[in-house]
Scaffold this motif. Structure first.
Motif, PDB file in Angstrom:
ATOM      1  N   ALA A   8      19.437  39.994 -19.647  1.00 19.25           N
ATOM      2  CA  ALA A   8      18.966  40.996 -20.263  1.00 19.25           C
ATOM      3  C   ALA A   8      17.716  40.800 -20.592  1.00 19.25           C
ATOM      4  O   ALA A   8      16.887  41.890 -20.750  1.00 19.25           O
ATOM      5  CB  ALA A   8      19.862  41.131 -21.667  1.00 19.25           C
TER       6      ALA A   8
ATOM      7  N   TRP B 193      15.687  42.469 -17.722  1.00 10.49           N
ATOM      8  CA  TRP B 193      16.713  43.384 -16.956  1.00 10.49           C
ATOM      9  C   TRP B 193      15.880  44.872 -16.551  1.00 10.49           C
ATOM     10  O   TRP B 193      15.418  45.565 -17.191  1.00 10.49           O
ATOM     11  CB  TRP B 193      17.697  43.990 -17.738  1.00 10.49           C
TER      12      TRP B 193
ATOM     13  N   ALA C 189      29.921  42.974 -21.396  1.00 12.32           N
ATOM     14  CA  ALA C 189      30.096  43.246 -22.764  1.00 12.32           C
ATOM     15  C   ALA C 189      28.668  42.615 -23.516  1.00 12.32           C
ATOM     16  O   ALA C 189      27.701  43.224 -24.331  1.00 12.32           O
ATOM     17  CB  ALA C 189      31.209  43.080 -23.463  1.00 12.32           C
TER      18      ALA C 189
ATOM     19  N   LEU D  82      26.161  41.613 -21.787  1.00 17.82           N
ATOM     20  CA  LEU D  82      24.803  42.488 -21.398  1.00 17.82           C
ATOM     21  C   LEU D  82      24.313  43.253 -22.519  1.00 17.82           C
ATOM     22  O   LEU D  82      23.287  43.756 -22.777  1.00 17.82           O
ATOM     23  CB  LEU D  82      24.821  42.999 -20.161  1.00 17.82           C
ATOM     24  N   GLY D  83      25.516  44.123 -22.974  1.00 17.00           N
ATOM     25  CA  GLY D  83      25.273  45.256 -23.882  1.00 17.00           C
ATOM     26  C   GLY D  83      24.818  44.609 -25.411  1.00 17.00           C
ATOM     27  O   GLY D  83      23.927  45.298 -26.131  1.00 17.00           O
ATOM     28  N   ARG D  84      25.557  43.393 -25.732  1.00 17.28           N
ATOM     29  CA  ARG D  84      25.095  42.913 -26.975  1.00 17.28           C
ATOM     30  C   ARG D  84      23.690  42.410 -26.954  1.00 17.28           C
ATOM     31  O   ARG D  84      22.909  42.335 -27.964  1.00 17.28           O
ATOM     32  CB  ARG D  84      26.003  41.750 -27.416  1.00 17.28           C
ATOM     33  N   HIS D  85      23.094  41.940 -25.754  1.00 19.49           N
ATOM     34  CA  HIS D  85      21.780  41.331 -25.689  1.00 19.49           C
ATOM     35  C   HIS D  85      20.816  42.477 -25.170  1.00 19.49           C
ATOM     36  O   HIS D  85      19.702  41.952 -24.890  1.00 19.49           O
ATOM     37  CB  HIS D  85      21.794  40.221 -24.700  1.00 19.49           C
TER      38      HIS D  85
ATOM     39  N   VAL E 149      20.912  45.507 -22.840  1.00 17.02           N
ATOM     40  CA  VAL E 149      21.201  46.331 -21.730  1.00 17.02           C
ATOM     41  C   VAL E 149      21.618  47.592 -22.103  1.00 17.02           C
ATOM     42  O   VAL E 149      22.985  47.638 -22.479  1.00 17.02           O
ATOM     43  CB  VAL E 149      21.722  45.478 -20.801  1.00 17.02           C
ATOM     44  N   ALA E 150      21.016  48.773 -21.927  1.00 15.90           N
ATOM     45  CA  ALA E 150      21.674  49.856 -22.319  1.00 15.90           C
ATOM     46  C   ALA E 150      22.654  50.367 -21.527  1.00 15.90           C
ATOM     47  O   ALA E 150      23.767  50.910 -22.242  1.00 15.90           O
ATOM     48  CB  ALA E 150      20.506  51.013 -22.308  1.00 15.90           C
ATOM     49  N   SER E 151      22.698  50.184 -20.360  1.00 23.85           N
ATOM     50  CA  SER E 151      23.756  50.793 -19.370  1.00 23.85           C
ATOM     51  C   SER E 151      24.092  49.639 -18.425  1.00 23.85           C
ATOM     52  O   SER E 151      23.777  49.464 -17.231  1.00 23.85           O
ATOM     53  CB  SER E 151      23.217  52.038 -18.608  1.00 23.85           C
ATOM     54  N   PRO E 152      24.997  48.877 -18.905  1.00 22.90           N
ATOM     55  CA  PRO E 152      25.466  47.813 -17.977  1.00 22.90           C
ATOM     56  C   PRO E 152      26.272  48.334 -16.950  1.00 22.90           C
ATOM     57  O   PRO E 152      26.855  49.377 -16.945  1.00 22.90           O
ATOM     58  CB  PRO E 152      26.348  46.817 -19.008  1.00 22.90           C
TER      59      PRO E 152
ATOM     60  N   SER F  52      29.364  48.972 -14.449  1.00 18.94           N
ATOM     61  CA  SER F  52      30.597  49.391 -14.543  1.00 18.94           C
ATOM     62  C   SER F  52      31.470  48.301 -14.035  1.00 18.94           C
ATOM     63  O   SER F  52      31.216  47.612 -13.168  1.00 18.94           O
ATOM     64  CB  SER F  52      31.126  50.805 -13.980  1.00 18.94           C
TER      65      SER F  52
END
Length: 360
Positions: free
Chosen positions: A152, A155, A294, A296-299, A301-304, A306
């Motif tokens: 991230a 990224w 999940a 990645l999002g916490r760290h 990354v806006a759109s991990p 799918s």
């Protein structure tokens, strides 16, 4: 990278040299005695030493037990870019990360060498991971969280362009056209391939995965796939031999010789397949990958990716670990390590009908 001078053989690693490189960061430090306890030969040489400091060094709280890592073996020239990369990682990237990392006392590179002086983690109660001891689910999840933090951080960043701030990092390529791809292409030659397929490691690998032409085709497919999707900084060689757990159980990464610009799925697939017992991997992998996405999002990354995108990427990347552990020279990893890990990738390829077992 013309300076500084760095040792090229173990005999040049002396108390005088160590004191000279520590003094700029730790003023007044001299090393009065340097005792070499053990030399661990491998892709990179690790000299485990005990340093006796003067009063200034002791006042700085410098650890006596050290690990000095560099290219000090005969194959140094072949892979010196690995040592240079690791030294630059610790000098330039590590201070910008929150991962579990050892204390680094010195890191430097020149045209011929890269060298890192780090604490020996064992006196502090750290457990150096071994490939013969697969991780628990919670341990694997913790390492994946750290990999998500690494990925991230840069990224899809412009810094990773060829002319960007981190353009000096090599692109991850499973079979590059450049000179450093000669090793992989050489291992695919029929006689060389036959040699490795005659070693103990091959006994546990499914027959479908031992087809040389099929593996070669899968690597070429991975080269095309790897250019898709977000680019990030990847560890590149995230197997247990390069990792540790602190006394408190915190995950940490020791070895950064193969830090690259590449696809996140390389690290994820390579790590969890190599680190888990195959039956545990089958039971846990869906949850572990979902946890990584999940994270990645916490760290940040806006759109991990799918779930569907993630599994297609992971299937494509299985062949990398399969190939390189199948043809790993015993000078780089002892045969018991190769025999432990190569079948884990083989059965993962079968379970997911991934190349070379099935089409991407």
């Amino acid at each position: 990278m013309n300076e500084p001078w760095l040792p090229l053989v173990p005999e040049d690693v002396t108390a005088q040299w160590l004191g000279d490189v520590l003094a700029p960061r730790y003023p007044g430090t001299r090393v009065e005695r340097l005792e070499i306890n053990e030399i661990l030969w491998g892709t990179g040489t690790k000299m485990m030493v005990t340093a006796t400091y003067d009063d200034a060094g002791r006042a700085h709280g410098l650890p006596q037990g050290l690990c000095i890592k560099a290219g000090l073996a005969e194959h140094r020239e072949l892979v010196k870019f690995c040592y240079q990369t690791e030294a630059r990682f610790f000098a330039e990237l590590a201070p910008r990360l929150t991962l579990g990392l050892p204390q680094i006392l010195h890191a430097a590179a020149n045209d011929d060498q890269g060298m890192v002086v780090m604490e020996d983690l064992r006196p502090a109660g750290a457990h150096i991971c071994r490939v013969q001891q697969p991780l628990t689910r919670d341990q694997a999840a913790a390492f994946l969280d750290d990999l998500a933090a690494l990925h991230a951080r840069w990224w899809d960043s412009p810094a990773l362009a060829d002319d960007g701030e981190l353009g000096w990092l090599m692109r991850h390529d499973p079979l590059p056209d450049e000179a450093w791809g000669d090793f992989g292409r050489g291992q695919l030659q029929p006689e060389t391939w036959a040699h490795y397929m005659g070693l103990p490691r091959s006994l546990g690998i499914p027959a479908l995965c031992r087809d040389r032409e099929g593996v070669h085709a899968a690597l070429q497919e991975l080269r095309r796939f790897g250019e898709q999707g977000p680019r990030c900084v990847i560890h590149g060689d995230a197997h247990l031999g390069n990792m540790y757990l602190s006394r408190e159980g915190r995950p940490g990464f020791l070895d950064w010789q193969t830090t690259r610009r590449g696809h996140w799925a390389h690290d994820v697939a390579y790590f969890y397949i190599s680190a888990l017992d195959p039956l545990d991997r089958r039971a846990w992998e869906k949850g572990l990958v979902a946890g990584y996405l999940a994270a990645l999002g916490r760290h940040g990354v806006a759109s991990p990716p799918s779930g569907e995108e993630a599994w297609r990427a992971i299937r494509a990347h299985i062949v990398y670990g399969l190939f390189y552990w199948m043809v790993n020279p015993v000078e780089w990893q002892v045969e018991e390590n190769n025999a432990a890990i190569a079948p884990r990738f083989g059965w993962a390829a079968v379970d997911h009908a991934a190349p070379p077992v099935g089409p991407l």
